[in-house]
Design an enzyme around this catalytic site. Structure first.
Site, PDB file in Angstrom:
ATOM      1  N   TYR A 133      -2.863  -1.146  10.619  1.00 33.16           N
ATOM      2  CA  TYR A 133      -2.612  -1.631   8.707  1.00 33.16           C
ATOM      3  C   TYR A 133      -1.495  -1.223   8.750  1.00 33.16           C
ATOM      4  O   TYR A 133      -1.372  -1.937   8.067  1.00 33.16           O
ATOM      5  CB  TYR A 133      -3.814  -0.801   8.827  1.00 33.16           C
ATOM      6  N   SER A 145       1.273  -1.266   0.181  1.00 33.55           N
ATOM      7  CA  SER A 145      -0.302   0.055  -0.196  1.00 33.55           C
ATOM      8  C   SER A 145       0.750   0.886  -0.101  1.00 33.55           C
ATOM      9  O   SER A 145       2.026   1.028   0.351  1.00 33.55           O
ATOM     10  CB  SER A 145      -0.947  -0.192   1.709  1.00 33.55           C
TER      11      SER A 145
HETATM   12  P1  NAD Z   1     -10.937  -6.162  -0.541  1.00 32.79           P
HETATM   13  O1  NAD Z   1     -11.609  -6.172   0.643  1.00 32.79           O
HETATM   14  O2  NAD Z   1     -11.571  -6.514  -1.593  1.00 32.79           O
HETATM   15  O3  NAD Z   1     -10.229  -7.520  -0.553  1.00 32.79           O
HETATM   16  C1  NAD Z   1      -9.311  -8.118   0.412  1.00 32.79           C
HETATM   17  C2  NAD Z   1      -9.553  -9.652   0.372  1.00 32.79           C
HETATM   18  O4  NAD Z   1      -8.691 -10.050   1.248  1.00 32.79           O
HETATM   19  C3  NAD Z   1     -10.931 -10.001   0.666  1.00 32.79           C
HETATM   20  O5  NAD Z   1     -10.957 -10.589  -1.215  1.00 32.79           O
HETATM   21  C4  NAD Z   1     -11.458 -10.214   1.334  1.00 32.79           C
HETATM   22  O6  NAD Z   1     -12.021 -11.819   1.574  1.00 32.79           O
HETATM   23  C5  NAD Z   1      -9.479 -11.569   1.349  1.00 32.79           C
HETATM   24  N1  NAD Z   1      -9.769 -11.478   2.874  1.00 32.79           N
HETATM   25  C6  NAD Z   1      -9.573 -11.435   4.441  1.00 32.79           C
HETATM   26  N2  NAD Z   1      -8.992 -12.099   5.760  1.00 32.79           N
HETATM   27  C7  NAD Z   1      -8.737 -13.592   4.721  1.00 32.79           C
HETATM   28  C8  NAD Z   1      -8.354 -13.849   5.112  1.00 32.79           C
HETATM   29  N3  NAD Z   1      -7.738 -14.633   6.845  1.00 32.79           N
HETATM   30  N4  NAD Z   1      -7.845 -15.162   5.081  1.00 32.79           N
HETATM   31  C9  NAD Z   1      -7.669 -15.492   3.307  1.00 32.79           C
HETATM   32  N5  NAD Z   1      -7.848 -14.015   2.110  1.00 32.79           N
HETATM   33  C10 NAD Z   1      -8.602 -13.397   3.306  1.00 32.79           C
HETATM   34  O7  NAD Z   1      -9.851  -5.197  -1.393  1.00 32.79           O
HETATM   35  P2  NAD Z   1      -8.868  -4.552  -2.013  1.00 32.79           P
HETATM   36  O8  NAD Z   1      -8.561  -3.585  -2.021  1.00 32.79           O
HETATM   37  O9  NAD Z   1      -9.230  -5.394  -2.746  1.00 32.79           O
HETATM   38  O10 NAD Z   1      -7.779  -5.050  -1.283  1.00 32.79           O
HETATM   39  C11 NAD Z   1      -6.125  -6.266  -1.618  1.00 32.79           C
HETATM   40  C12 NAD Z   1      -5.126  -6.014  -0.933  1.00 32.79           C
HETATM   41  O11 NAD Z   1      -5.249  -4.601  -1.274  1.00 32.79           O
HETATM   42  C13 NAD Z   1      -5.487  -5.525   1.092  1.00 32.79           C
HETATM   43  O12 NAD Z   1      -3.672  -5.800   0.804  1.00 32.79           O
HETATM   44  C14 NAD Z   1      -5.535  -4.446   0.891  1.00 32.79           C
HETATM   45  O13 NAD Z   1      -4.289  -4.151   1.632  1.00 32.79           O
HETATM   46  C15 NAD Z   1      -4.627  -4.199  -0.247  1.00 32.79           C
HETATM   47  N6  NAD Z   1      -4.521  -2.205  -1.159  1.00 32.79           N
HETATM   48  C16 NAD Z   1      -5.824  -2.076  -1.298  1.00 32.79           C
HETATM   49  C17 NAD Z   1      -6.331  -0.892  -1.320  1.00 32.79           C
HETATM   50  C18 NAD Z   1      -7.243  -0.120  -1.919  1.00 32.79           C
HETATM   51  O14 NAD Z   1      -7.465   1.499  -1.876  1.00 32.79           O
HETATM   52  N7  NAD Z   1      -8.730  -0.465  -1.797  1.00 32.79           N
HETATM   53  C19 NAD Z   1      -4.798   0.283  -1.474  1.00 32.79           C
HETATM   54  C20 NAD Z   1      -3.798  -0.194  -1.113  1.00 32.79           C
HETATM   55  C21 NAD Z   1      -3.537  -1.803  -0.201  1.00 32.79           C
END
Ligand code: NAD
Length: 263
Positions: free
Chosen positions: A159, A146
Site C-alpha cells: 500500500y 494518501s
Molecule cells: P473503500 O474501501 O470504501 O473504497 C475503496 C473502493 O475501491 C471500494 O468501493 C472498492 O469496491 C473499490 N475497489 C477495490 N478494488 C477495486 C477494483 N479492483 N476495481 C474497481 N474498484 C475497486 O475505502 P475509501 O477509504 O473510500 O478508499 C478510497 C481511496 O481512498 C483508496 O484509494 C484509499 O487508498 C484512499 N485513502 C483512504 C483513506 C482512509 O482513511 N479512508 C486514507 C487515505 C487514502
C-alpha cells in the site's frame, strides 16, 4: 454557482466511502457522473439514487469493472463515453490494503494491491489521456493518494509503495501533458471514516487511539475529501498541476513535534 456544470466525470470505486461521496459531490456541482464499482451493484445504485436526489437533471450511470484488468478498464471507458458522449474528468479513487509483516508477505498479495492501486490507476489514466488527446479536451486526471504517499506505513508495504508511486505518477503525467492543457493532481487523505477503516471506526477505544495521533483531534469525513476533488477538478484550480493536496487534519506535520522534545 455549480463548479462543474455539464462536465462528464468517471469516478472509480465509487460505490462506497470517498468515491461515493465524490460522485455525489460532483453531481451537486452540476456534473454528469459514471459510477464505477467492482463488487455490489446495489451499493452503486444507491449512490446513483443519491446523486439523482442531489441534482435531478444530471445524468448518472453505474459501470461494473475491475480496474486491475485492462479489458475491463477499456470497456468501462467505452461505456462511460458512449452514455455521456465524452469525458472531462477522471477520478482514480479505487484502492485496497492488507496488513502483513513484510517478511511474511506473499508475492500474490503484494501484486494484488499494486495491481489495483498503482497499475490500475495508471491504466485508467492512460485511457483518459487517449480520450482527451483524441478530442483535444483539456481534461483533468485526479488520484486518491494518501498521507502514506510520504509517510512510511510498516506492515502495509505494498500500500505504502503504491501511494509513493502515485506521487511520481501524478508529477510525471502532469509534466508530460501540461503543454496540452491536461492537469493531473492528487488528494492525500489522512484517516477518513470509510469502510477501509472498519477495523477501528466503530470501536471507541481503537478510534480514540487513532485520533490521538491526529493534530486536529479527529478522523475526517468522506465529504471533506470529496470537496478537495471538486476543487481540483474545477477551473478554480486552473493553474494547479502535479500536486498532491493533503487533507489530513495535520497528520503530515510531524505530530510528534507538537511538544518540544529536542533542543
Ligand atoms: P473503500 O474501501 O470504501 O473504497 C475503496 C473502493 O475501491 C471500494 O468501493 C472498492 O469496491 C473499490 N475497489 C477495490 N478494488 C477495486 C477494483 N479492483 N476495481 C474497481 N474498484 C475497486 O475505502 P475509501 O477509504 O473510500 O478508499 C478510497 C481511496 O481512498 C483508496 O484509494 C484509499 O487508498 C484512499 N485513502 C483512504 C483513506 C482512509 O482513511 N479512508 C486514507 C487515505 C487514502
Amino acid at each position: 454557482m455549480a463548479k462543474l456544470s455539464g462536465k462528464n466525470v468517471l469516478v472509480t470505486g465509487a460505490s462506497t466511502g470517498i468515491g461515493a461521496a465524490t460522485a455525489v459531490r460532483f453531481a451537486q456541482e452540476g456534473a454528469n457522473v459514471a459510477i464505477n464499482y467492482n463488487r455490489s451493484q446495489g451499493e452503486a445504485e444507491k449512490v446513483k439514487a443519491q446523486a439523482l436526489q442531489a441534482a435531478p437533471k444530471g445524468r448518472y450511470l453505474t459501470i461494473k469493472a475491475d480496474v486491475s484488468k485492462e479489458d475491463e478498464v477499456k470497456q468501462m471507458f467505452a461505456a462511460a463515453i458512449s452514455e455521456l458522449g465524452s469525458l472531462d474528468v477522471l477520478v482514480n479513487n479505487s484502492g485496497i490494503q492488507a496488513a502483513s509483516p513484510s517478511d511474511e508477505l506473499e508475492m500474490a498479495d503484494f501484486d494484488r494491491i499494486l495491481n489495483v492501486n498503482l497499475r490500475g490507476a495508471f491504466m485508467c489514466a492512460r485511457e483518459a489521456l487517449r480520450h482527451f488527446l483524441a478530442r483535444g479536451t483539456k481534461g483533468v486526471i485526479l488520484f486518491n493518494s494518501s498521507v502514506h504517499e510520504i509517510i512510511p506505513k510498516p506492515l502495509y508495504v505494498s500500500y505504502s509503495i503504491s501511494k509513493g508511486g502515485m506521487e511520481n505518477l501524478t508529477k510525471t503525467l502532469a509534466l508530460e501533458y501540461a503543454s496540452r492543457g491536461i492537469r493531473v493532481n492528487a488528494v492525500g487523505p489522512g484517516a477518513i471514516i470509510t469502510p477501509i477503516n472498519n477495523a477501528w471506526i466503530n470501536d471507541p477505544k481503537k478510534r480514540g487511539e487513532v485520533e490521538s495521533h491526529i493534530p486536529m483531534g479527529r478522523a475526517g469525513e468522506s465529504e471533506e475529501i470529496a470537496s478537495v476533488f471538486a476543487f481540483l477538478a474545477s477551473d478554480d484550480a486552473s493553474y494547479i498541476t502535479g500536486q498532491t493536496i493533503f487533507a489530513c487534519g495535520g497528520l503530515t506535520l510531524y505530530p510528534e513535534f507538537r511538544t518540544s522534545w529536542s533542543s
